[in-house]
Design an enzyme around this catalytic site. Structure first.
Site, PDB file in Angstrom:
ATOM      1  CD  GLU A   1      -6.662   5.376   2.489  1.00  0.00           C
ATOM      2  OE1 GLU A   1      -7.653   5.514   3.229  1.00  0.00           O
ATOM      3  OE2 GLU A   1      -5.538   5.059   2.917  1.00  0.00           O
TER       4      GLU A   1
ATOM      5  CE  LYS B   1      -3.290   2.605   2.916  1.00  0.00           C
ATOM      6  NZ  LYS B   1      -4.154   2.621   4.128  1.00  0.00           N
TER       7      LYS B   1
ATOM      8  CG  ASP C   1      -5.473   7.955   4.728  1.00  0.00           C
ATOM      9  OD1 ASP C   1      -6.364   8.628   4.167  1.00  0.00           O
ATOM     10  OD2 ASP C   1      -5.700   6.926   5.391  1.00  0.00           O
TER      11      ASP C   1
ATOM     12  NE  ARG D   1     -11.086  -0.935   3.597  1.00  0.00           N
ATOM     13  CZ  ARG D   1     -11.726  -1.141   4.749  1.00  0.00           C
ATOM     14  NH1 ARG D   1     -12.903  -1.734   4.747  1.00  0.00           N
ATOM     15  NH2 ARG D   1     -11.185  -0.757   5.886  1.00  0.00           N
TER      16      ARG D   1
ATOM     17  CG  ASP E   1      -9.943   7.608   6.688  1.00  0.00           C
ATOM     18  OD1 ASP E   1      -8.858   7.566   6.069  1.00  0.00           O
ATOM     19  OD2 ASP E   1     -10.031   7.761   7.920  1.00  0.00           O
TER      20      ASP E   1
ATOM     21  CE  LYS F   1      -6.628   8.637   8.126  1.00  0.00           C
ATOM     22  NZ  LYS F   1      -7.356   7.582   8.852  1.00  0.00           N
TER      23      LYS F   1
ATOM     24  CG  ASP G   1      -1.981   5.141   5.000  1.00  0.00           C
ATOM     25  OD1 ASP G   1      -1.854   4.050   5.597  1.00  0.00           O
ATOM     26  OD2 ASP G   1      -3.048   5.527   4.501  1.00  0.00           O
TER      27      ASP G   1
END
Ligand code: BES
Ligand code: MN
Ligand code: ZN
Length: 506
Positions: A333, A249, A254, A335, A331, A261, A272
């Site tokens: 994201e 990933k 993020d 996946r 959020d 967030k 991230d």
């Protein structure tokens, strides 16, 4: 930092004119007749030195010892874990002593694993991030000599130093702020690894659109920074040997997107992309270690930003697999970028696919920072990864994938929703990914709790590079033994070409 392996008895260590001499002393140490071991023996007798792992005794210009500073460290049973505890404890003293050259000696038999643990702990304890400092003060330690009595440890030593180089690469890229580690810069980092047996291909938004990666594109569309899809290939075995595919990933920042967030600790979302950094780190290690396996690294890299063009809660996108996804929470994201990379992974006809992702806060709640979450549809792959975690001291723990966990992912408007309720959040995320890995031997490592540390010692850990490298070496071992089984034709398997998953096809 420069590591060196030396064959040295305790007697010779006493004469080593190094800045720092760290001697690891096991339980039940029996002193010989040399000065240093007599000193250790006396210190143990007087109870000034305990051999419990982590106990220390230090001296300046100890008589009969050429090193400026001597640190004796209890190393318990001299297992890898206890050696790590000992070296981690000693590093505080080593660092304050400000020497450039450190010799680490083992006052007893030492396994390859224990030696590797020592090398890793020294590298970890002396690591300093400098890239975005105006007056960089780098690590003080320059040379580390690993002094062992026998000379059978050269292969574990080679592994250890290659691993440290990979871990440090992973840390470096993970630690860089998001404005110094954009998707483009990550791709450049990957391209800089493309030498020898490593090749790298980088795709931009147009090519990714052509592939039909509508889910990945949706995450990237709110950002000014163009996405990159990075493909690394390491060819260490014959062309026909199915590769292991690692998918990292690569969300370089993020914010949560429109489902934004909260502000506290949002800076940590620069981490991230730790999954991506671990894939880069593994390739850095492969470049040095050159094992006889094939490995593919895939990194979907982009930012997750809010904005006028950002994807909105409720939007439905079509992934590369053809499955449509209702994005209920922007959020979730990770996946969304991984599912397209998993669909892409199938084209390599891999022997296994492992994705590595800082995927869920729920995994941090479940397992904290000690073990990464492991999910797999294959018991054999799960077992191999668990074993690799134990041998590398980079632990993981298997979590379930019962189909009931997927209930909450149902959507009235698409084939699947990208979030379920709060309960079992790490598992439902894995269930989402599993839909895109059908037909593959797949595992997912949720490293949200293990990839970095917050607070005063904020920084990347380089995990799970150690686990992944040990797993890849176990694959090499398995392939090697398979290749040496003679076939009916009397040839070995390697030369017969076609081969099925379960072993040789004769
Ligand atoms: N990158 C985060 C996961 C994360 C959060 C890792 C905190 C480490 C610390 C991921 O993209 C995310 O935001 N996940 C959400 C999913 C939720 C919306 C279903 C989460 O875990 O809150
Ligand atoms: Mn997120
Ligand atoms: Zn994320």
């Amino acid at each position: 930092m420069n590591f060196e392996l030396a064959s040295m008895s305790l007697g010779l260590m006493a004469d080593d004119a190094t800045d720092l001499l760290l001697v690891l002393v096991p339980d039940g140490f029996k002193p010989g007749r040399d000065r240093l071991s007599r000193l250790i023996g006396e210190a143990m007798k007087s109870q000034a030195l305990e051999t419990k792992a982590g106990k220390l005794l230090s001296a300046w210009r100890a008589p009969g010892v050429a090193a400026e500073r001597l640190v004796l460290a209890g190393a318990g049973d001299m297992s890898a874990v206890q050696v790590r505890t000992a070296v981690v404890a000693a590093m505080a003293l080593v660092k304050s002593a400000a020497g450039r050259r450190l010799t680490i000696g083992f006052a007893g038999p030492c396994t390859g694993g224990a030696m590797r643990a020592a090398v890793q702990a020294v590298a970890d304890g002396s690591y300093v991030y400098t890239t975005t400092k105006s007056k960089p003060e780098g690590r003080k330690l320059h040379d580390v000599v690993i002094a062992v009595a026998d000379d059978t440890l050269s292969e574990p030593f080679r592994q250890a130093t290659a691993l440290v180089a990979g871990i440090e690469w992973a840390k470096e890229w993970a630690n860089r702020p998001a404005n110094h580690a954009t998707p483009r810069q990550l791709a450049e980092a990957a391209q800089s690894l493309a030498k020898g047996k490593i090749e790298c291909t980088v795709l931009g938004p147009k090519q990714v659109a052509k592939l039909g990666m509508g889910s990945f594109l949706a995450v990237a569309q709110g950002s000014q920074e163009p996405l990159r899809f990075i493909e690394l290939r390491y060819d260490g075995a014959a062309k026909g040997e199915p590769p292991v595919v690692l998918v990292g990933k690569g969300i370089t920042f993020d914010t949560g997107g429109i489902s934004i967030k909260p502000a506290p600790e949002m800076d940590e979302m620069k981490f991230d992309m730790c999954g991506a950094a671990s894939v880069l780190g593994v390739f850095r290690t492969l470049s040095e270690l050159k094992p006889k396996i094939n490995v593919v690294g895939l990194i979907p890299a982009c930012e997750n930003m809010p904005g006028g063009k950002a994807v909105k809660p409720g939007d439905v996108v079509t992934s590369m697999s053809g499955q449509t996804i209702e994005i209920l929470n922007t959020d979730a994201e990770g996946r969304l970028v991984l599912c397209d990379a998993l669909a892409y992974a199938a084209r390599f006809k891999p022997r296994a696919v492992v994705d590595i992702a800082t995927l869920t806060g729920a995994c941090v709640i479940a397992l904290g920072g000690v073990r990464s979450g492991l999910f797999s549809s294959s018991d054999a792959l799960a077992a191999a990864l668990l074993t690799a975690g134990e041998s590398s001291l980079d632990l993981c723990w298997r979590l379930p994938l019962d189909d009931e966990y997927a209930e909450g992912l149902k959507s009235p408007f698409a084939d699947v929703a990208n979030v379920a309720g709060r309960a079992g959040g790490a598992v439902t995320a894995a269930k989402f990914l599993q839909r895109f890995a059908s037909g593959l031997d797949w595992a997912h490592l949720d490293i949200a709790g293990t990839a970095w540390k917050g607070g005063a010692a904020k920084g990347a850990t380089g995990r799970p590079v150690g686990l992944l490298v040990d797993y890849l070496l176990s694959v090499e071992k398995e392939q090697g033994s398979r290749g040496s089984i003679p076939t009916k034709a009397g040839r070995n398997g390697r030369s017969t070409g076609t081969r099925s998953k379960g072993g040789l096809s004769i």
